[in-house]
Write a protein that holds these residues in place. Structure first.
Motif, PDB file in Angstrom:
ATOM      1  N   VAL A 107       0.808  -1.236   0.000  1.00 33.60           N
ATOM      2  CA  VAL A 107       0.000   0.000   0.000  1.00 33.60           C
ATOM      3  C   VAL A 107       0.834   1.275   0.000  1.00 33.60           C
ATOM      4  O   VAL A 107       0.282   2.373  -0.078  1.00 33.60           O
ATOM      5  CB  VAL A 107      -0.959   0.029   1.220  1.00 33.60           C
ATOM      6  CG1 VAL A 107      -2.213  -0.762   0.961  1.00 33.60           C
ATOM      7  CG2 VAL A 107      -0.278  -0.450   2.488  1.00 33.60           C
ATOM      8  N   GLU A 108       2.157   1.149   0.037  1.00 34.11           N
ATOM      9  CA  GLU A 108       2.963   2.373   0.211  1.00 34.11           C
ATOM     10  C   GLU A 108       2.826   3.326  -0.959  1.00 34.11           C
ATOM     11  O   GLU A 108       3.069   4.526  -0.833  1.00 34.11           O
ATOM     12  CB  GLU A 108       4.431   2.044   0.484  1.00 34.11           C
ATOM     13  CG  GLU A 108       5.143   1.359  -0.632  1.00 34.11           C
ATOM     14  CD  GLU A 108       6.550   0.928  -0.224  1.00 34.11           C
ATOM     15  OE1 GLU A 108       7.009   1.333   0.852  1.00 34.11           O
ATOM     16  OE2 GLU A 108       7.151   0.168  -0.998  1.00 34.11           O
ATOM     17  N   ASN A 109       2.378   2.800  -2.096  1.00 33.27           N
ATOM     18  CA  ASN A 109       2.161   3.641  -3.273  1.00 33.27           C
ATOM     19  C   ASN A 109       1.084   4.705  -3.057  1.00 33.27           C
ATOM     20  O   ASN A 109       0.976   5.653  -3.822  1.00 33.27           O
ATOM     21  CB  ASN A 109       1.733   2.728  -4.423  1.00 33.27           C
ATOM     22  CG  ASN A 109       2.535   3.029  -5.657  1.00 33.27           C
ATOM     23  OD1 ASN A 109       3.225   4.039  -5.708  1.00 33.27           O
ATOM     24  ND2 ASN A 109       2.426   2.164  -6.645  1.00 33.27           N
ATOM     25  N   LEU A 110       0.276   4.512  -2.023  1.00 39.79           N
ATOM     26  CA  LEU A 110      -0.776   5.491  -1.723  1.00 39.79           C
ATOM     27  C   LEU A 110      -0.220   6.733  -1.028  1.00 39.79           C
ATOM     28  O   LEU A 110      -0.860   7.783  -0.991  1.00 39.79           O
ATOM     29  CB  LEU A 110      -1.810   4.886  -0.761  1.00 39.79           C
ATOM     30  CG  LEU A 110      -2.660   3.726  -1.245  1.00 39.79           C
ATOM     31  CD1 LEU A 110      -3.442   3.135  -0.083  1.00 39.79           C
ATOM     32  CD2 LEU A 110      -3.625   4.199  -2.312  1.00 39.79           C
ATOM     33  N   LEU A 111       0.986   6.570  -0.473  1.00 42.43           N
ATOM     34  CA  LEU A 111       1.515   7.639   0.382  1.00 42.43           C
ATOM     35  C   LEU A 111       2.158   8.756  -0.421  1.00 42.43           C
ATOM     36  O   LEU A 111       2.853   8.510  -1.414  1.00 42.43           O
ATOM     37  CB  LEU A 111       2.554   7.054   1.343  1.00 42.43           C
ATOM     38  CG  LEU A 111       1.987   6.074   2.381  1.00 42.43           C
ATOM     39  CD1 LEU A 111       3.103   5.306   3.063  1.00 42.43           C
ATOM     40  CD2 LEU A 111       1.155   6.822   3.409  1.00 42.43           C
ATOM     41  N   ALA A 112       1.943   9.993   0.040  1.00 43.33           N
ATOM     42  CA  ALA A 112       2.584  11.143  -0.592  1.00 43.33           C
ATOM     43  C   ALA A 112       4.091  11.045  -0.342  1.00 43.33           C
ATOM     44  O   ALA A 112       4.518  10.477   0.664  1.00 43.33           O
ATOM     45  CB  ALA A 112       2.029  12.424   0.004  1.00 43.33           C
ATOM     46  N   LYS A 113       4.877  11.590  -1.250  1.00 45.51           N
ATOM     47  CA  LYS A 113       6.347  11.463  -1.165  1.00 45.51           C
ATOM     48  C   LYS A 113       6.892  12.049   0.138  1.00 45.51           C
ATOM     49  O   LYS A 113       7.730  11.468   0.792  1.00 45.51           O
ATOM     50  CB  LYS A 113       6.997  12.177  -2.355  1.00 45.51           C
ATOM     51  CG  LYS A 113       6.817  11.425  -3.664  1.00 45.51           C
ATOM     52  CD  LYS A 113       8.126  10.775  -4.116  1.00 45.51           C
ATOM     53  CE  LYS A 113       7.921   9.520  -4.926  1.00 45.51           C
ATOM     54  NZ  LYS A 113       6.857   9.543  -5.908  1.00 45.51           N
ATOM     55  N   ASN A 114       6.399  13.241   0.517  1.00 47.05           N
ATOM     56  CA  ASN A 114       6.981  13.925   1.681  1.00 47.05           C
ATOM     57  C   ASN A 114       6.097  13.797   2.918  1.00 47.05           C
ATOM     58  O   ASN A 114       6.092  14.676   3.758  1.00 47.05           O
ATOM     59  CB  ASN A 114       7.191  15.404   1.358  1.00 47.05           C
ATOM     60  CG  ASN A 114       5.873  16.057   1.014  1.00 47.05           C
ATOM     61  OD1 ASN A 114       4.893  15.345   0.802  1.00 47.05           O
ATOM     62  ND2 ASN A 114       5.823  17.372   0.986  1.00 47.05           N
TER      63      ASN A 114
END
Ligand code: AMP
Ligand code: ZN
Ligand code: ZN
Length: 445
Positions: free
Chosen positions: A410-417
């Protein structure tokens, strides 16, 4: 350099708003579940607020529920990050290991005492982390002797707006502000069971969910929390309609005095009387073959991908699962059909295989930790636990049972910063503005 008073008046509300939004020093997450809300209910015309929320934040075409696709099973999987075989809730209504009936009891939710829901793991991580849980299944019980700081007991008659208002007070509490909230809403499941998915009554509930989402997002905005609150909107499973003619009456074909059973429409636990196991199993498999609308399982032939069989509570039970569109007759289903035109009426059920599209669940999220306007491939709901743990910057403590999910999914859901959250900037802004106001005041004296 002197600031004019009107500039100060312009800054003060900003300082105030920032102070209100900076109550918890941790990232803030709210998880809201609408029971049995199917992802295909979302439509820009009938659910404009949900459609907008979905588009502006992160989403998936659907989220995969765990098997069986039932309410307590899936809410506990979301809360613990575990499959049913590990957290031990195999259905809402089930047998304990001595074949005693269990529903919503302390025992049902304590198959293994080292299974700890996220709302408590948050508090076990300390450092002024406080959880609030509004009616989430399983939240009425203690785990390792502990309950969350705030609990709203299950009460269907409490207005939805009052639930939201209450949750806001938990976030804004100036001594123990919540950084994590779980909230449960019982529709469109409750009326969906009565009316099936194709009726006006069901559409009303879907519209009602959309209005609740509007009230919730408006409240978040009003409280100045929009830039720091990570809001996840999801459901536990889907719903499917069943016609009266597609009910399976076991007693029409078998001697049902040979076993005790617990049926919840799609799924049945069968406990054969002493010395009748082989006979009951043989008769059930023959009937399943003849009717072709259900399958018979034991702990030994349950599908591996369901992640249910490694659980001691199966204890020599026989398990029946209806094919999609069929259901076993039970007393609730007969109540739903009572007094209606049996050739046209439909009721709603869920509990089928979790790969069945009508059982798919909803997931979408918005907030500083998440990307905007972004969608990823479907994932299983057990991954929400590691996702939210990561956002909250917490770890599973002690010897608690480790999640079956993984952040990798699911980490692809997270914003970069997302590591440097808006909260951090808000706090810096608050300090700067307070200092500025102080300097100006001193100069005026
Ligand atoms: P089911 O549709 O059989 O999976 O069960 C969902 C139903 O359980 C919903 O209609 C809820 O109203 C009900 N429910 C949810 N949470 C609780 C709770 N804590 N105690 C009793 N019933 C609940
Ligand atoms: Zn449900
Ligand atoms: Zn239901």
């Amino acid at each position: 350099m002197l600031l004019k008073m009107n500039t100060i008046y312009a800054i003060l509300p900003l300082a105030f708003a920032t102070a209100v939004t900076a109550l918890t020093k941790h990232p803030l997450v709210m998880i809201v579940s609408f029971d049995a809300f199917r992802p295909d209910y979302i439509n820009p015309k009938t659910t404009p607020h949900l459609a907008m929320f979905k588009k502006s934040g992160v989403s998936v075409p659907y989220m995969k529920s765990v098997f069986p696709t039932k309410t307590f099973v899936n809410h506990f999987s979301i809360a613990t990050g575990l499959y049913a075989e590990t957290h031990g809730i195999l259905d809402n209504y089930m047998f304990d290991s001595k074949f005693k009936y269990m529903h919503c009891s302390e025992e049902q939710f304590h198959y293994n005492n080292r299974v700890v829901p996220l709302w408590l793991e948050n508090e076990f991580n300390g450092d002024e982390r406080y959880s609030g849980v509004m009616m989430w299944p399983g939240s009425e019980f203690s785990y390792l002797g502990k309950k969350p700081t705030y609990i709203g007991q299950y009460n269907k008659s409490l207005k939805w707006t009052e639930r939201v208002d209450k949750m806001m007070t938990w976030i804004k509490n100036d001594k123990r502000p919540s950084n994590l909230i779980f909230a449960y809403f019982e529709e469109p499941d409750f009326l969906g069971h009565y009316y099936g998915i194709h009726t006006g009554e069901m559409k009303e509930q879907i519209v009602r969910v959309d209005a609740a989402v509007k009230y919730l997002t408006d409240s978040i905005k009003k409280e100045g929390l929009e830039s720091i609150l990570n809001l996840i909107i999801l459901s536990d499973h889907g719903m499917e309609s069943v016609k009266y003619k597609d009910l399976i009456y076991l007693e029409n074909y078998l001697d049902t005095t040979k076993f005790t059973n617990i049926s919840s429409g799609t799924n049945v636990f069968i406990h054969p009387n002493p010395n009748t196991y082989d006979e009951v199993y043989k008769n059930l498999t023959a009937l399943a073959k003849k009717l072709g609308n259900f399958n018979v399982y034991t702990r030994k032939n349950m599908l591996e991908r369901w992640h249910v069989s490694k659980n001691e509570r199966w204890n020599e039970l026989i398990y029946l699962l209806a094919a999609p569109g069929y259901a076993f007759k039970d007393k609730w289903i007969l109540e739903y059909f009572d007094g209606r035109n049996l050739s046209t009426a439909e009721i709603g059920v869920h509990g089928y295989d979790n790969l069945e599209p009508s059982m798919f669940a909803t997931f979408m999220a918005r907030g500083p930790a998440f990307k905007s306007n972004y969608s990823i491939e479907p994932f299983e709901n057990i991954n929400i636990f590691p996702l939210v743990s990561y956002i909250l910057n917490i770890k599973q403590t002690g010897d608690h049972v480790r999640t079956n999910g993984s952040l990798n999914n699911v980490e692809n859901l997270l914003a970069k910063n997302h590591g440097t959250s808006m909260l951090f900037y808000n706090n810096i802004l608050l300090v700067a503005v307070t200092a500025l106001v102080h300097i100006v005041r001193v100069k005026h004296c």
